[in-house]
Design an enzyme around this catalytic site. Sequence first.
Site, PDB file in Angstrom:
ATOM      1  N   ASP A  22       0.837  -1.197   0.000  1.00 37.92           N
ATOM      2  CA  ASP A  22       0.000   0.000   0.000  1.00 37.92           C
ATOM      3  C   ASP A  22       0.874   1.251   0.000  1.00 37.92           C
ATOM      4  O   ASP A  22       1.348   1.692   1.041  1.00 37.92           O
ATOM      5  CB  ASP A  22      -0.896  -0.040   1.249  1.00 37.92           C
ATOM      6  N   ASP A  30      -1.891  -1.040  -3.984  1.00 37.72           N
ATOM      7  CA  ASP A  30      -2.130  -0.256  -5.198  1.00 37.72           C
ATOM      8  C   ASP A  30      -0.998  -0.460  -6.209  1.00 37.72           C
ATOM      9  O   ASP A  30       0.012  -1.111  -5.907  1.00 37.72           O
ATOM     10  CB  ASP A  30      -2.292   1.232  -4.850  1.00 37.72           C
ATOM     11  N   ASP A 201      -9.766 -15.014 -17.322  1.00 36.98           N
ATOM     12  CA  ASP A 201     -10.670 -15.494 -16.286  1.00 36.98           C
ATOM     13  C   ASP A 201     -11.722 -16.424 -16.887  1.00 36.98           C
ATOM     14  O   ASP A 201     -12.276 -16.140 -17.943  1.00 36.98           O
ATOM     15  CB  ASP A 201     -11.347 -14.265 -15.657  1.00 36.98           C
ATOM     16  N   GLU A 270      -7.942 -19.821 -17.385  1.00 37.31           N
ATOM     17  CA  GLU A 270      -8.400 -20.535 -16.182  1.00 37.31           C
ATOM     18  C   GLU A 270      -9.550 -21.458 -16.562  1.00 37.31           C
ATOM     19  O   GLU A 270     -10.559 -21.007 -17.107  1.00 37.31           O
ATOM     20  CB  GLU A 270      -8.890 -19.531 -15.137  1.00 37.31           C
TER      21      GLU A 270
HETATM   22  C1  NOJ Z   1     -12.281 -16.777 -11.313  1.00 39.70           C
HETATM   23  C2  NOJ Z   1     -11.503 -15.812 -10.481  1.00 39.70           C
HETATM   24  O1  NOJ Z   1     -10.224 -16.317 -10.255  1.00 39.70           O
HETATM   25  C3  NOJ Z   1     -12.296 -15.602  -9.219  1.00 39.70           C
HETATM   26  O2  NOJ Z   1     -11.572 -14.884  -8.264  1.00 39.70           O
HETATM   27  C4  NOJ Z   1     -13.571 -14.902  -9.603  1.00 39.70           C
HETATM   28  O3  NOJ Z   1     -14.396 -14.754  -8.467  1.00 39.70           O
HETATM   29  C5  NOJ Z   1     -14.341 -15.690 -10.663  1.00 39.70           C
HETATM   30  N1  NOJ Z   1     -13.489 -16.160 -11.715  1.00 39.70           N
HETATM   31  C6  NOJ Z   1     -15.406 -14.837 -11.293  1.00 39.70           C
HETATM   32  O4  NOJ Z   1     -14.804 -13.868 -12.109  1.00 39.70           O
HETATM   33 CA    CA Z   2      -3.504   2.258  -1.353  1.00 41.48          CA
END
Ligand code: NOJ
Ligand code: CA
Length: 538
Positions: A22, A30, A201, A270
């Site tokens: 931070d 950040d 994602d 993922e």
């Molecule tokens: C996978 C992400 O790694 C997770 O953190 C997130 O909540 C879900 N996808 C939804 O985007």
């Molecule tokens: Ca901060």
Amino acid sequence: QQESTWWRGAVIYQIYPRSFYDANQDGIGDLPGITQQLPYVAALGVDAIWLSPFFKSPMKDFGYDVSDYRDVDPLFGTLDDFKQLVQVAHELGLKVMIDQVLSHTSDEHAWFQESRVSRDNPKSDWYVWADPKPDGTPPNNWLSIFGGCAWQWESRRQQYYLHNFLVSQPDLNFHNPEVVEHLLDTVKFWLDLGVDGFRLDTVNFYMHDRQLRDNPGLSAGDSKSLGVPGTNPYSMQKHQYDISQPENLGFLKKLRALLDQYDDITTVGEIGDDNPLALMAQYTADNDKLHMAYTFDLLNIHRKPDYLASVIEKIEGAINDGWACWALSNHDVVRCITRWGAEEADQVAYGKVLLALVTSLRGSVCLYQGEELGLPEADIPFEKIQDPYGIPFWPEYKGRDGCRTPMPWVGDEGNAGFSSAEPWLPVDPRHNSLAVDKQEQQSDSMLAHYRTYLRWRKQFAVLVDGELSDVQSNAQGLRFVRYNDEQRLLVAFNLSDSDMTISLPEGNWQALEGHGFAFRLENGSVTLPPYQAAFATT
Ligand code: NOJ
Ligand code: CA
């Protein structure tokens, strides 16, 4: 020009921006904080960083609910801060990968705000809208990963919209070419700012069945999904129609065509699915879709050597020219040394051997911030829980806050040196003694081991391009061989707290040194003290 494959066998360090450092002391990590700590990351000997989302967001899912794909959330800084971060990373020799959460937006995204008001506005078909059944109930039986029905009623349209995660994460309609075009354009925006790759994602959730058919129920013999995001821990359905649709491949090819207009870009997708390893192989095959993908196979609760051996053999059987990216920890799961149940006194030793194991597999690796410190999962009382996914399933499943607490930088400072303000999640007091400054003073610390070991590993091309064979496990650990035209490298791992002996494959094996582990090569076998790895070559 020769295509660079820097990402093959690379070690990627995942940073969760909220909890790294931070810089402006408001209790939330950040971008300037990350930039400040990049020399620390580079000194670990990793190749790249992956930044979890820092885009504009109402933070209902802590950034995985994006309300503007092309801007930085003011909590994390500005676009200029991001440019600065990329520049410093590149000067330090680190590649920069960013998260792209394309499958869904936040309900506060302007696209959804427009889409939800009527059935005939220009964005009306940008999300997955469906009429109710005649009795008013949702269009089908799909369930949200985060619990409950995957459909939410919108009275203005008299329709339901699909959300695979939170109600506030409406699912984009990838069957609409305009949506695809706009998403590819946002990816291009970041490519033009000089990023080196993307973590995608929920990469198999983009497309849904156009006919919205019901998912079938589980039948006897189906394995129930494990308690990890991507597969609902309490789902009683097979994910046949809601995710992993064949049309997904078409989108991935379009995305890849865009990426190939730039030099040396990579992706890691993922994958959460009922049959994730097969999908990993398919999505990374033929060099025209994803570069790499990860599944939850090593992110779940099974630590048994025979389970690990079976995952390795399964992926070796399926992967062909595809490419895996392995992870033991990330921001979605209980930190590995806790999840795999090492006694507190053994945790450092256990973390060391796990690093050796995961970096010896065929594929690339994602390490998660704090793994290099051997942090155990933090204990968070229910009152302090922030993760929306932690609430509905409590206490069977406690959510993801325990792996998202602030990085401990200075053990004797308040909040372990992460911030002078009260952090968004508390620092676990057990993390103070594991802080970076403490470990830098100990030659046998986990941190010291990470630095030595990752440097040592770099000299072995066979760990990057070698095939994998001779997998064998026993009750305590496992071994396998990596080989290419130049070298055969034997690796063995003792995951138990007593001595382990395992047979060697045929060959005149010579012990290697410099990796920081102890073992004894004997005639035809190797003996490893508790939590040690062995390396030998012919
Ligand atoms: C996978 C992400 O790694 C997770 O953190 C997130 O909540 C879900 N996808 C939804 O985007
Ligand atoms: Ca901060």
